[in-house]
Enzyme design. Structure first.
Site, mmCIF file in Angstrom:
data_model
loop_
_atom_site.group_PDB
_atom_site.id
_atom_site.type_symbol
_atom_site.label_atom_id
_atom_site.label_comp_id
_atom_site.label_asym_id
_atom_site.label_seq_id
_atom_site.Cartn_x
_atom_site.Cartn_y
_atom_site.Cartn_z
ATOM 1 N N GLY A 235 0.815 -1.205 0.000
ATOM 2 C CA GLY A 235 0.000 0.000 0.000
ATOM 3 C C GLY A 235 0.842 1.245 0.000
ATOM 4 O O GLY A 235 2.078 1.184 0.134
ATOM 5 N N PRO A 236 0.211 2.402 -0.138
ATOM 6 C CA PRO A 236 0.954 3.671 -0.182
ATOM 7 C C PRO A 236 1.698 3.927 1.124
ATOM 8 O O PRO A 236 1.326 3.419 2.189
ATOM 9 C CB PRO A 236 -0.155 4.721 -0.386
ATOM 10 C CG PRO A 236 -1.363 3.962 -0.821
ATOM 11 C CD PRO A 236 -1.244 2.592 -0.244
ATOM 12 N N SER A 237 2.736 4.756 1.038
ATOM 13 C CA SER A 237 3.484 5.145 2.234
ATOM 14 C C SER A 237 2.580 5.902 3.198
ATOM 15 O O SER A 237 1.710 6.667 2.773
ATOM 16 C CB SER A 237 4.672 6.031 1.850
ATOM 17 O OG SER A 237 5.581 5.318 1.043
ATOM 18 N N GLY A 238 2.799 5.671 4.504
ATOM 19 C CA GLY A 238 2.006 6.351 5.516
ATOM 20 C C GLY A 238 0.660 5.714 5.767
ATOM 21 O O GLY A 238 -0.158 6.263 6.511
ATOM 22 N N GLY A 239 0.440 4.539 5.175
ATOM 23 C CA GLY A 239 -0.857 3.884 5.352
ATOM 24 C C GLY A 239 -1.013 3.121 6.650
ATOM 25 O O GLY A 239 -2.124 2.790 7.057
ATOM 26 N N GLY A 240 0.114 2.813 7.321
ATOM 27 C CA GLY A 240 0.046 2.095 8.600
ATOM 28 C C GLY A 240 0.725 0.740 8.587
ATOM 29 O O GLY A 240 0.600 -0.022 9.547
ATOM 30 N N LYS A 241 1.492 0.435 7.529
ATOM 31 C CA LYS A 241 2.133 -0.886 7.421
ATOM 32 C C LYS A 241 3.151 -1.109 8.545
ATOM 33 O O LYS A 241 3.146 -2.148 9.212
ATOM 34 C CB LYS A 241 2.828 -1.026 6.058
ATOM 35 C CG LYS A 241 1.899 -0.887 4.863
ATOM 36 C CD LYS A 241 2.595 -1.182 3.556
ATOM 37 C CE LYS A 241 3.698 -0.213 3.219
ATOM 38 N NZ LYS A 241 3.211 1.156 2.977
ATOM 39 N N GLU B 130 10.737 -5.517 3.937
ATOM 40 C CA GLU B 130 11.310 -5.473 2.591
ATOM 41 C C GLU B 130 12.828 -5.341 2.631
ATOM 42 O O GLU B 130 13.395 -4.268 2.425
ATOM 43 C CB GLU B 130 10.690 -4.342 1.769
ATOM 44 C CG GLU B 130 11.100 -4.351 0.298
ATOM 45 C CD GLU B 130 10.842 -5.679 -0.402
ATOM 46 O OE1 GLU B 130 11.668 -6.604 -0.215
ATOM 47 O OE2 GLU B 130 9.850 -5.812 -1.104
#
Length: 589
Positions: free
Chosen positions: A374-380, A504
């Site tokens: 998902g996009p950066s800052g999404g909570g991963k 990653e």
């Protein structure tokens, strides 16, 4: 630090309570103070011996016995003073050692959330600089305070016995000295408190900049960082000047008071000597006792100033020691970690008014690969922190099988997790130290070589002059990024974790290093429950399950092909990623 200060009584009792927890050697401390008291009492004899010597002075009356007694008094006083100083320093060092041990034990057990909120450099300053303030009080000031009080009381008592009229004149000096020294002491305390805080800030700045010196240089930021450091140095310089100005007043003012007292004593005493009311020896003794009254006033003032500084320093230590530490023992041991991990309506925010993850529900199957994209800052990354139990969900629960993970001890939970991040941080030490880091058992050379071999690290390690005993440098800087990653993978292999978490691990490597690391990861992932944060989709298109996380919510789940067909945002995201990767590969070729 809170603005509202506790009442003095509470502060002082907290200070002494903290010192008591260090289990000081009360016997040694009492012995040292007793010696200091004896030394002071011996020093009170010197003016009396001088009086007798002056009153009966003539070459014919001067005996070897008198000279011997005076010499013996001086020698005994010097010897006792030397041993008392050593004993006090021993006691001070033991208390500082105890404080340092308490703080270090606490800091190492505090949760990650504490270090997210508190600057590391300032915390380090509390362990180093603030403990030295307490040491200064114990080794230098307590003795001076006690002996100063005894010296003042003893001298005044003897003077009253000798001549009460002249003593009353001397007594004028005591309140006069106090009027001068007490305000100066308060001013010194305020400056010292500001200096402690500024020193902590400056230490924090150094700790922030120096570990990232390569970034500083690569960004041509030397001048900017020099400016920040210069500002801290100048702030300390200005505080030092303020302290110097205040200290510069102490000596001249004490001298002024002393000279005024001397003039008064010599003038009035001289009149009494001429009238026969006072002997010349008694006048000399009066002058010596006057020094033994005035000089300790500075020691007494210094004690209260240093005590205030120590109370301020221990306040900060008490705040650290009051923090709730991470309990890694409470809970049961994991008997079977090869079970699915379930997230049930998990929500989380670092602050009460902030929500990062919202109602996350998912199942991470045992023995399979689940990728979080998902996009950066999404909570991963935040989701990873919850799985590692650095934080607890603010709502919902995480389960291993059917058991909430917080029913298991942290120690047991983390024993079953292997974590490899993008940066793969290494500790200063050897390659062997880093591969074996955290293991509570002896590792044989055969095990070490096997783990390194499986991580595709053995070849480059064997090519190094010192092989496994090679120093990696601060944060592993002596090794390349690919080498650090393979060391981290070897560490994870040696732990033999049931659950593998990968942030990653190949995203920042060149193509050759990525090839080696990817091969090592395939070995590591085999048969384990694997959770991957994917920054590049090309590395996880074959994952058993992908969770698409955006703005703290899972908006898509399934295989790569399923999401390509059903999730438009994922499809756009994937096409951009795959095109970017293809362009990079073409440029590399």
């Amino acid at each position: 630090m809170p603005n509202k200060q506790p009442k003095p009584k509470g502060k002082f009792s907290s200070f002494f309570s903290l010192v008591k927890k260090t289990k000081p050697s009360y016997g040694m401390l009492a012995f040292a103070l007793s010696l200091s008291i004896v030394t002071t009492l011996v020093s009170l004899l010197i003016p009396l011996l001088t009086k007798q010597l002056v009153d009966g002075f003539s070459m014919s009356s001067l005996s070897g016995m008198q000279i011997g007694i005076i010499a013996a008094v001086f020698i005994v006083q010097a010897a006792l003073s030397a041993y008392a100083t050593y004993a006090l320093n021993y006691s001070g060092q033991k208390i500082i050692s105890g404080l340092g041990d308490m703080l270090w034990q606490k800091l190492i057990k505090l949760p990650v959330s504490y270090f997210d909120k508190n600057a590391t450099g300032e915390t380090i300053s509390r362990v180093t600089n603030d403990t030295m303030v307490v040491k200064e009080l114990i080794t230098n000031n307590i003795s001076g305070f006690i002996t100063g009080i005894i010296s003042v009381i003893g001298s005044l008592t003897i003077l009253f016995i000798m001549n009460w009229k002249l003593t009353l004149l001397v007594l004028i000096v005591v309140p006069l000295a106090a009027v001068i020294l007490v305000p100066i002491g308060r001013k010194m305390f305020k400056i010292s408190r500001e200096t402690q805080d500024e020193t902590a800030r400056f230490t924090g700045l150094l700790n922030h900049i120096l570990p990232e010196i390569r970034l500083v240089k690569a960004s041509n930021a030397e001048e900017a960082e020099y400016g920040r450091g210069k500002a801290g140095i100048m702030a300390l310089f200005k505080l030092g000047l303020r302290e110097a100005k205040v200290q510069s007043l102490v000596g001249p003012l004490i001298t002024l008071v002393l000279m005024a007292a001397l003039v008064a004593v010599i003038g009035y005493g001289g009149m009494q000597v001429s009238s026969g009311e006072l002997t010349a020896g008694a006048l000399v003794a009066f002058i010596l006792y006057l020094f033994q009254i005035i000089m300790p006033m500075g020691q007494i003032t210094s004690f209260f100033t240093q005590l205030q500084k120590s109370v301020g320093a221990t306040e900060r230590m008490i705040h650290i020691l009051a923090e709730k530490e991470e309990d890694i023992q409470t809970g049961k041991a994991i008997e079977n970690a090869d079970q699915p991990i379930k997230l049930e309506q998990v929500s989380f925010g670092y602050k009460t008014d902030q929500t990062i993850l919202k109602d996350i529900t998912a199942t991470i199957e045992a023995g399979k690969v689940t990728a979080i994209v998902g996009p950066s800052g999404g909570g991963k990354t935040t989701l990873f922190k919850l799985l590692e139990r650095f934080y607890n969900p603010t709502a919902g629960s995480i389960l291993l099988g059917n058991e909430p993970i917080d029913t298991y001890s942290l120690e047991s939970w983390r024993e079953h997790i292997g974590y490899v991040s993008q940066e793969s941080p290494l500790m200063s030490g050897t390659i062997r130290d880093n591969i074996c880091y955290g293991l509570k058992r002896e590792v044989t050379d055969e095990e070490l070589r096997k783990a390194a071999d499986m991580a595709y690290a053995l070849q480059f390690i064997e090519d190094l002059p010192k092989k496994f005993e090679t120093e990696v440098g601060e944060r592993g800087i002596m090794l390349s990024g690919g080498q650090r990653q393979r060391i981290a993978i070897a560490r994870a292999l040696l732990r033999n974790p049931s659950i593998l978490m990968l942030d990653e691990a190949t995203s920042s490597l060149d193509s050759q290093s990525e090839k080696w690391v990817q091969q090592a990861l395939e070995v590591l992932m085999e048969g384990r429950t694997t959770i991957v944060i994917a920054h590049r989709l090309s590395t996880v298109v074959d994952a058993d399950q992908l969770l698409f996380v955006e703005q703290g919510e899972i908006t898509g789940r399934g295989t790569h092909h399923e999401l390509m067909a059903s999730h438009s945002l994922y499809r756009d995201f994937a096409e951009q990623q795959l095109k970017l990767n293809a362009d990079l590969e073409n440029k590399a070729v």
